[in-house]
Motif scaffolding. Structure first.
Motif, PDB file in Angstrom:
ATOM      1  N   UNK A   8       2.020  25.040  78.290  1.00  0.00           N
ATOM      2  CA  UNK A   8       2.703  23.856  77.764  1.00  0.00           C
ATOM      3  C   UNK A   8       3.887  24.298  76.924  1.00  0.00           C
ATOM      4  N   UNK A   9       5.075  23.814  77.247  1.00  0.00           N
ATOM      5  CA  UNK A   9       6.260  24.176  76.469  1.00  0.00           C
ATOM      6  C   UNK A   9       6.505  23.149  75.364  1.00  0.00           C
ATOM      7  N   UNK A  10       7.173  23.592  74.304  1.00  0.00           N
ATOM      8  CA  UNK A  10       7.415  22.709  73.172  1.00  0.00           C
ATOM      9  C   UNK A  10       6.120  22.233  72.541  1.00  0.00           C
ATOM     10  N   UNK A  11       5.156  23.158  72.418  1.00  0.00           N
ATOM     11  CA  UNK A  11       3.787  22.773  72.059  1.00  0.00           C
ATOM     12  C   UNK A  11       3.423  23.039  70.610  1.00  0.00           C
ATOM     13  N   UNK A  87       7.618  20.236  78.544  1.00  0.00           N
ATOM     14  CA  UNK A  87       7.769  19.259  77.471  1.00  0.00           C
ATOM     15  C   UNK A  87       8.891  19.614  76.489  1.00  0.00           C
ATOM     16  N   UNK A  88       9.311  20.865  76.442  1.00  0.00           N
ATOM     17  CA  UNK A  88      10.303  21.297  75.452  1.00  0.00           C
ATOM     18  C   UNK A  88      11.563  20.440  75.528  1.00  0.00           C
ATOM     19  N   UNK A  89      12.046  20.037  74.356  1.00  0.00           N
ATOM     20  CA  UNK A  89      13.245  19.216  74.338  1.00  0.00           C
ATOM     21  C   UNK A  89      13.876  19.175  72.956  1.00  0.00           C
ATOM     22  N   UNK A  90      15.136  18.789  72.916  1.00  0.00           N
ATOM     23  CA  UNK A  90      15.866  18.637  71.664  1.00  0.00           C
ATOM     24  C   UNK A  90      16.685  17.356  71.720  1.00  0.00           C
TER      25      UNK A  90
END
Length: 250
Positions: A8-11, A87-90
């Motif tokens: 899971x990215x941005x976790x 899921x990673x985001x900015x």
């Protein structure tokens, strides 16, 4: 049976942390990835405290070498990732006439390039296993939202990316689906309120007026949707966009 591994990215917090915890509760080993490994430590600790197994990973998902190295380390130390949650985001919000090229490029790099690089690296493990689940995080902003030309374009792109992966990878036992959160109580929502110059409480109250269920969402609401897409039972659900927003989304 050896437990399957999810990445899971941005976790480190918010939706990503909730997703990581839920997948661990579902029986997955979880690679918990954020920009810095130390930021992921709290999520890892929560999973381990509940009896699960997790690994903190640090990577810039928009960097080709970083993304490949993170997937390789996850495979070596935890197990081949057969579930990937991008899921990673900015946020770099602003009106179009004020938006800098850097604001545009940074958002595209993390959301779109990051999802591409992570998926390209992870899909090899899924193909080898003959089973895989890719879940990409979009947003209701994909349908357009004032002050978010970059974010809306990136999230709309995620949906096209999802549907194309579904076509290309389905024959290998890999499904690709997309979750589009509505207004979810996270740090990002707080930042949006700050951008608008109002308190989070006032912003949330305004949003609730247009949400049929009468509340903003929680990260666990999104984690539940991701959990469904990651199951064996979801094998015939592919290339779909599920909005989790408390009501119909046009």
């Amino acid at each position: 049976m050896t437990a399957r591994t999810a990445l899971v990215t941005g976790a480190a917090r918010g939706i990503g942390a909730a997703v990581a915890r839920r997948l661990a509760a579902d029986g997955f080993q979880v690679g918990v990835l954020d920009l810095r490994a130390e930021d992921a430590a709290a999520t890892v600790a929560a999973i381990e405290a509940s009896g699960g197994r997790a690994l903190a990973l640090g990577a810039d998902v928009s960097d080709e070498a970083d993304a490949a190295a993170a997937v390789a380390r996850c495979a070596d130390e935890l197990g081949p990732p057969v579930v990937l949650v991008n899921n990673a985001g900015i946020l770099r919000d602003g009106a179009l006439f004020k938006m800098s090229t850097t604001d545009w490029d940074d958002v595209m790099s993390v959301h779109l390039r990051g999802a591409f690089l992570m998926t390209r690296a992870a899909q090899a493990h899924m193909t080898a296993a003959g089973w895989g689940r890719i879940v990409n995080l979009s947003s209701i902003s994909a349908l357009g939202n004032r002050g978010q030309a970059n974010y809306a374009a990136a999230k709309a792109g995620i949906q096209g990316f999802t549907k194309t992966l579904a076509i290309e990878l389905g024959k290998f036992g890999i499904t690709t689906n997309c979750v589009g959160p509505g207004y979810i109580e996270t740090d990002m929502l707080t930042l949006t309120a700050e951008r608008m110059g109002i308190s989070y409480e006032e912003f949330a109250a305004r949003m609730i007026e247009g949400i049929p269920v009468g509340r903003v969402g929680q990260p666990d609401d999104i984690a539940s949707a991701v959990s469904f897409f990651a199951r064996d039972e979801a094998a015939f659900v592919n290339g779909q966009v599920l909005y989790v927003a408390g009501g119909p989304v046009d």
